[in-house]
Design an enzyme around this catalytic site. Structure first.
Site, PDB file in Angstrom:
ATOM      1  N   CYS A  51     -57.622  32.193 -48.142  1.00  0.00           N
ATOM      2  CA  CYS A  51     -57.266  32.750 -49.450  1.00  0.00           C
ATOM      3  C   CYS A  51     -56.015  33.620 -49.318  1.00  0.00           C
ATOM      4  O   CYS A  51     -55.995  34.591 -48.549  1.00  0.00           O
ATOM      5  CB  CYS A  51     -58.428  33.580 -49.993  1.00  0.00           C
ATOM      6  SG  CYS A  51     -57.974  34.653 -51.373  1.00  0.00           S
TER       7      CYS A  51
ATOM      8  N   TYR B 163     -49.894  28.072 -57.108  1.00  0.00           N
ATOM      9  CA  TYR B 163     -51.127  27.525 -57.692  1.00  0.00           C
ATOM     10  C   TYR B 163     -50.833  26.857 -59.030  1.00  0.00           C
ATOM     11  O   TYR B 163     -51.419  25.828 -59.361  1.00  0.00           O
ATOM     12  CB  TYR B 163     -52.162  28.630 -57.857  1.00  0.00           C
ATOM     13  CG  TYR B 163     -52.745  29.113 -56.545  1.00  0.00           C
ATOM     14  CD1 TYR B 163     -52.121  30.112 -55.814  1.00  0.00           C
ATOM     15  CD2 TYR B 163     -53.896  28.547 -56.020  1.00  0.00           C
ATOM     16  CE1 TYR B 163     -52.628  30.543 -54.597  1.00  0.00           C
ATOM     17  CE2 TYR B 163     -54.422  28.976 -54.804  1.00  0.00           C
ATOM     18  CZ  TYR B 163     -53.781  29.980 -54.094  1.00  0.00           C
ATOM     19  OH  TYR B 163     -54.270  30.397 -52.892  1.00  0.00           O
TER      20      TYR B 163
HETATM   21  N1  LIG Z   1     -56.526  38.776 -58.573  1.00  0.00           N
HETATM   22  C1  LIG Z   1     -57.394  38.561 -57.491  1.00  0.00           C
HETATM   23  C2  LIG Z   1     -57.534  37.052 -57.279  1.00  0.00           C
HETATM   24  C3  LIG Z   1     -58.546  36.718 -56.224  1.00  0.00           C
HETATM   25  C4  LIG Z   1     -58.852  35.213 -56.223  1.00  0.00           C
HETATM   26  O1  LIG Z   1     -58.496  34.498 -57.157  1.00  0.00           O
HETATM   27  N2  LIG Z   1     -59.532  34.743 -55.172  1.00  0.00           N
HETATM   28  C5  LIG Z   1     -59.918  33.343 -55.130  1.00  0.00           C
HETATM   29  C6  LIG Z   1     -59.786  32.787 -53.745  1.00  0.00           C
HETATM   30  S1  LIG Z   1     -58.168  32.415 -53.307  1.00  0.00           S
HETATM   31  C7  LIG Z   1     -61.404  33.242 -55.500  1.00  0.00           C
HETATM   32  O2  LIG Z   1     -62.253  33.782 -54.838  1.00  0.00           O
HETATM   33  N3  LIG Z   1     -61.657  32.498 -56.568  1.00  0.00           N
HETATM   34  C8  LIG Z   1     -63.000  32.222 -56.915  1.00  0.00           C
HETATM   35  C9  LIG Z   1     -63.344  32.564 -58.271  1.00  0.00           C
HETATM   36  O3  LIG Z   1     -62.634  33.374 -58.841  1.00  0.00           O
HETATM   37  O4  LIG Z   1     -64.316  32.022 -58.691  1.00  0.00           O
HETATM   38  C10 LIG Z   1     -56.811  39.215 -56.239  1.00  0.00           C
HETATM   39  O5  LIG Z   1     -55.595  39.137 -56.047  1.00  0.00           O
HETATM   40  O6  LIG Z   1     -57.596  39.794 -55.488  1.00  0.00           O
END
Ligand SMILES: N[C@@H](CCC(=O)N[C@@H](CS)C(=O)NCC(=O)O)C(=O)O
Length: 339
Positions: free
Chosen positions: A54, A206
């Site tokens: 990630c 993305y």
């Molecule tokens: N804005 C957040 C974004 C975090 C994020 O989108 N993480 C992803 C992994 S790359 C995730 O866990 N997505 C799963 C979901 O949101 O269901 C940050 O920068 O911490």
């Protein structure tokens, strides 16, 4: 909470935009800060839940390492591929599975851990949120082991608080970088870089790779390479780092995406306009940051390749690039054409 363009994207008409094929990232809901009255800065009190593929988690593992906080903030690492469609708990969930086999290596991944932060050995990141009545499921998560609660799940804010509280949290690193410059003018320059890098590079990758609308993809593709050209010119003005002589938050935010570009995003996100290797100043900047203390250990291209390809298309993971191979190439600044 006012929306900050360098941290998250507008949620305006998110539903319609998603329906028309645009990838729109959600907003993180846990937004307390170390230093708040009920969140004291204490060594050994905090824990991070991450996945090494990630790119947002990569920001916080980089901050933890370059600020010298590895011994005072503990870490759990989820398996790079989320749960499958046939899993009883449902698909797309981060799990802590240290014995799970990676198809790329045919063996478990040494960096993966069980869930040790809550003391309950939970299986999923989702379970950590459920304990607090939340249906969120993302990583990174900053967790307070003393009061057993999530502090924050927004990487941009987590790296700010680690920077601001590094000493109180127990960092002993001499000459550690200051990610947010004290000088207001320098800080404004860094914030401007952060916003452009977030919109067109970090999240832009993305937008290009996950959108199913050709026009949205093409717009993101153009903006991505336009910013790379701009940063190449900036670094060509005889500056080792984006904002000048010292490493700042802007460099830390750019690194996770460029580290993934040649070995992953070039194929997976269809960002095949050029390799970073084709930009001599950007390439040397990438190698310079990679050589900094704690940077190489903060990420893993094995986890990235397993995570980004392991569940996409037909599940097979590309074996290239071979010449050069990555991350070994990041130890060769002169691999790019001379300047
Ligand atoms: N804005 C957040 C974004 C975090 C994020 O989108 N993480 C992803 C992994 S790359 C995730 O866990 N997505 C799963 C979901 O949101 O269901 C940050 O920068 O911490």
């Amino acid at each position: 909470m006012t929306q900050n363009n360098a941290t998250e994207e507008s949620q305006a008409n998110a539903k319609t935009r998603r329906a028309s094929g645009e990838f729109v990232r959600g907003i993180s809901g846990f937004r307390r800060h170390i230093g708040d009255p009920d969140v004291p800065a204490e060594p050994g009190r905090y824990h991070l839940f991450v996945a090494l593929n990630c790119a947002w988690c990569h920001r916080v593992t980089l901050a933890r390492n370059v600020l010298g906080l590895q011994d005072v903030i503990t870490l759990d690492v989820a398996f790079p591929n989320r749960t499958g469609d046939d899993d009883a708990v449902g698909p797309n969930l981060w799990e802590f599975a240290p014995n799970r086999i990676a198809s790329l290596t045919g063996a478990p991944l040494a960096e993966c851990t069980g869930e040790t932060g809550t003391g309950q050995g939970l299986r999923l990141a989702k379970n950590i949120y459920q304990r607090e009545g939340s249906d969120e499921q993302s990583v990174p998560i900053l967790y307070d082991k003393i009061d057993g609660r999530i502090v924050n799940n927004e990487s941009a804010e987590i790296l700010h608080m680690l920077d601001a509280q590094a000493e109180a949290l127990g960092s002993t690193r001499q000459n550690r970088p200051h990610l947010v410059p004290a000088d207001p003018e320098a800080r404004t320059a860094v914030e401007a870089l952060n916003e452009r890098i977030y919109v067109t590079i970090n999240n832009g990758a993305y937008k290009a790779g996950f959108s199913s609308d050709q026009a949205v993809y093409a717009k993101a593709f153009e903006a991505y390479f336009d910013t790379l050209r701009n940063l190449e010119t900036l670094l060509g003005e005889d500056r080792p780092f984006l904002a000048g002589a010292t490493f700042t938050e802007a460099d830390l935010r750019l690194f996770p995406t460029l580290y993934r570009h040649d070995p992953v995003y070039y194929v997976r996100m269809k960002l095949n306009g050029a390799r970073i290797l084709d930009y001599p100043y950007l390439w040397r900047w990438l190698c310079r940051v990679y050589a900094m203390e704690g940077v190489a250990e903060a990420g893993s291209l094995i986890h990235c390749r397993q995570g980004y390809f392991g569940r996409s298309w037909n599940g097979t993971i590309p074996l290239g690039p071979i010449t050069p191979s990555y991350p070994e190439a990041y130890a060769q600044p002169d691999l790019a054409r001379s300047i």
